[in-house]
Design a protein around this motif. Structure first.
Motif, mmCIF file in Angstrom:
data_model
loop_
_atom_site.group_PDB
_atom_site.id
_atom_site.type_symbol
_atom_site.label_atom_id
_atom_site.label_comp_id
_atom_site.label_asym_id
_atom_site.label_seq_id
_atom_site.Cartn_x
_atom_site.Cartn_y
_atom_site.Cartn_z
ATOM 1 N N GLU A 13 0.800 -1.134 -0.025
ATOM 2 C CA GLU A 13 -0.003 -0.062 0.135
ATOM 3 C C GLU A 13 0.987 1.242 -0.041
ATOM 4 O OE1 GLU A 13 -2.555 -0.480 3.401
ATOM 5 O OE2 GLU A 13 -3.825 -1.967 2.323
ATOM 6 N N LYS A 14 1.748 1.166 0.815
ATOM 7 C CA LYS A 14 2.700 2.282 0.802
ATOM 8 C C LYS A 14 3.606 2.648 -0.603
ATOM 9 C CE LYS A 14 4.732 5.687 3.212
ATOM 10 N NZ LYS A 14 4.135 6.858 3.514
ATOM 11 N N GLU A 15 4.005 1.486 -1.166
ATOM 12 C CA GLU A 15 4.523 1.696 -2.420
ATOM 13 C C GLU A 15 3.539 2.164 -3.556
ATOM 14 O OE1 GLU A 15 5.754 -2.428 -3.509
ATOM 15 O OE2 GLU A 15 7.779 -2.320 -1.777
ATOM 16 N N SER A 16 2.338 1.790 -3.217
ATOM 17 C CA SER A 16 1.399 2.153 -4.378
ATOM 18 C C SER A 16 1.041 3.649 -4.011
ATOM 19 C CB SER A 16 -0.193 1.567 -4.042
ATOM 20 O OG SER A 16 -1.011 1.842 -4.901
ATOM 21 N N GLU A 17 0.971 4.101 -2.732
ATOM 22 C CA GLU A 17 0.811 5.616 -2.499
ATOM 23 C C GLU A 17 1.821 6.335 -3.071
ATOM 24 O OE1 GLU A 17 0.318 5.937 1.664
ATOM 25 O OE2 GLU A 17 -1.456 4.979 1.750
ATOM 26 N N ASN A 18 3.288 5.990 -3.064
ATOM 27 C CA ASN A 18 4.450 6.674 -3.279
ATOM 28 C C ASN A 18 4.331 6.808 -4.837
ATOM 29 O OD1 ASN A 18 5.404 6.784 -0.872
ATOM 30 N ND2 ASN A 18 6.759 5.186 -1.144
ATOM 31 N N LEU A 19 3.901 5.734 -5.558
ATOM 32 C CA LEU A 19 3.700 5.601 -7.044
ATOM 33 C C LEU A 19 2.672 6.466 -7.622
ATOM 34 C CD1 LEU A 19 4.988 4.106 -9.459
ATOM 35 C CD2 LEU A 19 3.474 2.071 -9.137
ATOM 36 N N ILE A 20 1.668 6.528 -6.936
ATOM 37 C CA ILE A 20 0.524 7.472 -7.305
ATOM 38 C C ILE A 20 1.065 9.030 -7.292
ATOM 39 C CG2 ILE A 20 -1.703 8.289 -6.628
ATOM 40 C CD1 ILE A 20 -2.407 5.250 -5.849
ATOM 41 N N LEU A 21 1.821 9.303 -6.037
ATOM 42 C CA LEU A 21 2.370 10.498 -5.949
ATOM 43 C C LEU A 21 3.270 10.863 -7.027
ATOM 44 C CD1 LEU A 21 2.959 10.863 -2.254
ATOM 45 C CD2 LEU A 21 1.160 12.053 -3.561
ATOM 46 N N GLU A 22 4.115 9.807 -7.486
ATOM 47 C CA GLU A 22 5.024 10.071 -8.430
ATOM 48 C C GLU A 22 4.446 10.556 -9.882
ATOM 49 O OE1 GLU A 22 8.769 7.612 -10.610
ATOM 50 O OE2 GLU A 22 8.340 7.316 -8.524
ATOM 51 N N VAL A 23 3.403 9.678 -9.778
ATOM 52 C CA VAL A 23 2.654 9.852 -11.336
ATOM 53 C C VAL A 23 1.763 11.073 -11.405
ATOM 54 C CG1 VAL A 23 0.449 9.122 -12.468
ATOM 55 C CG2 VAL A 23 2.066 7.124 -11.752
ATOM 56 N N ILE A 24 1.362 11.720 -10.266
ATOM 57 C CA ILE A 24 0.818 12.975 -10.026
ATOM 58 C C ILE A 24 1.780 14.225 -10.518
ATOM 59 C CG2 ILE A 24 -0.328 14.856 -8.527
ATOM 60 C CD1 ILE A 24 -1.737 12.331 -7.398
ATOM 61 N N THR A 25 2.874 13.931 -9.842
ATOM 62 C CA THR A 25 3.918 14.836 -9.905
ATOM 63 C C THR A 25 4.200 14.904 -11.531
ATOM 64 O OG1 THR A 25 4.757 14.438 -7.765
ATOM 65 C CG2 THR A 25 6.355 15.565 -9.203
ATOM 66 N N MET A 26 4.440 13.580 -12.072
ATOM 67 C CA MET A 26 4.847 13.579 -13.671
ATOM 68 C C MET A 26 3.800 14.443 -14.495
ATOM 69 S SD MET A 26 8.016 12.496 -13.661
ATOM 70 C CE MET A 26 7.908 12.475 -15.431
ATOM 71 N N GLU A 27 2.468 14.066 -14.096
ATOM 72 C CA GLU A 27 1.352 14.621 -14.659
ATOM 73 C C GLU A 27 1.569 15.970 -14.656
ATOM 74 O OE1 GLU A 27 -3.502 14.030 -14.777
ATOM 75 O OE2 GLU A 27 -2.297 12.815 -13.778
ATOM 76 N N GLU A 28 1.710 16.590 -13.797
ATOM 77 C CA GLU A 28 1.727 17.916 -13.497
ATOM 78 C C GLU A 28 2.955 18.440 -14.258
ATOM 79 O OE1 GLU A 28 2.125 18.657 -9.301
ATOM 80 O OE2 GLU A 28 -0.150 18.537 -9.161
ATOM 81 N N LYS A 29 4.039 17.800 -14.224
ATOM 82 C CA LYS A 29 5.317 18.200 -15.133
ATOM 83 C C LYS A 29 4.918 18.240 -16.448
ATOM 84 C CE LYS A 29 9.840 16.568 -16.393
ATOM 85 N NZ LYS A 29 9.655 15.728 -17.732
ATOM 86 N N TYR A 30 4.333 17.248 -16.983
ATOM 87 C CA TYR A 30 4.142 17.153 -18.541
ATOM 88 C C TYR A 30 2.962 18.211 -18.871
ATOM 89 C CZ TYR A 30 6.654 13.069 -19.241
ATOM 90 O OH TYR A 30 7.484 11.908 -19.541
ATOM 91 N N TRP A 31 2.000 18.656 -17.874
ATOM 92 C CA TRP A 31 0.903 19.698 -18.086
ATOM 93 C C TRP A 31 1.718 20.951 -18.241
ATOM 94 C CZ3 TRP A 31 -3.652 20.350 -20.395
ATOM 95 C CH2 TRP A 31 -3.942 21.725 -20.100
ATOM 96 N N ASP A 32 2.730 21.318 -17.142
ATOM 97 C CA ASP A 32 3.510 22.615 -17.304
ATOM 98 C C ASP A 32 4.141 22.645 -18.559
ATOM 99 O OD1 ASP A 32 2.322 23.157 -14.863
ATOM 100 O OD2 ASP A 32 4.199 22.451 -13.624
ATOM 101 N N GLU A 33 4.754 21.612 -19.038
ATOM 102 C CA GLU A 33 5.451 21.635 -20.136
ATOM 103 C C GLU A 33 4.685 21.984 -21.519
ATOM 104 O OE1 GLU A 33 7.713 18.155 -20.854
ATOM 105 O OE2 GLU A 33 8.977 18.562 -18.884
ATOM 106 N N PHE A 34 3.391 21.582 -21.606
ATOM 107 C CA PHE A 34 2.615 21.749 -22.596
ATOM 108 C C PHE A 34 2.024 23.177 -22.607
ATOM 109 C CE2 PHE A 34 -2.202 22.304 -23.873
ATOM 110 C CZ PHE A 34 -1.993 22.157 -24.857
ATOM 111 N N MET A 35 1.694 23.475 -21.307
ATOM 112 C CA MET A 35 1.374 24.867 -21.194
ATOM 113 C C MET A 35 2.250 26.017 -21.641
ATOM 114 S SD MET A 35 -1.800 24.953 -20.514
ATOM 115 C CE MET A 35 -2.059 26.439 -20.064
ATOM 116 N N GLU A 36 3.718 25.705 -21.363
ATOM 117 C CA GLU A 36 4.814 26.393 -21.849
ATOM 118 C C GLU A 36 5.221 26.535 -23.374
ATOM 119 O OE1 GLU A 36 9.391 27.013 -20.833
ATOM 120 O OE2 GLU A 36 8.030 26.511 -19.043
ATOM 121 N N SER A 37 4.877 25.159 -23.798
ATOM 122 C CA SER A 37 5.366 25.099 -25.100
ATOM 123 C C SER A 37 4.168 25.419 -26.137
ATOM 124 C CB SER A 37 5.863 23.905 -25.192
ATOM 125 O OG SER A 37 5.161 22.781 -25.392
ATOM 126 N N GLY A 38 3.038 24.661 -25.781
ATOM 127 C CA GLY A 38 1.977 24.583 -26.780
ATOM 128 C C GLY A 38 2.287 23.547 -27.698
#
Length: 90
Positions: A13-38
């Motif tokens: 469960e802890k590993e799963s929570e950590n993985l979910i947080l990592e995915v959320i962080t990566m998702e935000e990173k990709y969104w920010d990159e898209f917003m910057e570059s278009g």
């Protein structure tokens, strides 16, 4: 043996929570990159992260249901995998 199972479950469960947080962080990173570059490529990376998140949720739900089935099976056995019910034949 149940203590080990519980520790193993809490570790998963802890590993799963950590993985979910990592995915959320990566998702935000990709969104920010898209917003910057278009760029379409950056948007597709972002959408890919959303799909990955949904797939992980599906597998997590499946794993939880398997854990419940395993726990129920453990509570109905004598440790050797034999079901202790009068209506079952060996």
């Amino acid at each position: 043996e149940k203590g080990n199972w519980q520790r193993s479950t809490s570790m998963k469960e802890k590993e799963s929570e950590n993985l979910i947080l990592e995915v959320i962080t990566m998702e935000e990173k990709y969104w920010d990159e898209f917003m910057e570059s278009g760029l379409v490529d950056d948007y597709l990376h972002y959408k890919g992260m959303q799909i990955t998140d949904r797939v992980m949720d599906r597998y997590e739900k499946r794993d939880k249901s398997e854990q419940v089935l395993r726990r129920d099976a453990d509570s109905n056995s004598d440790g050797d995998g034999v079901i202790l019910r009068t209506d079952w034949r060996i």
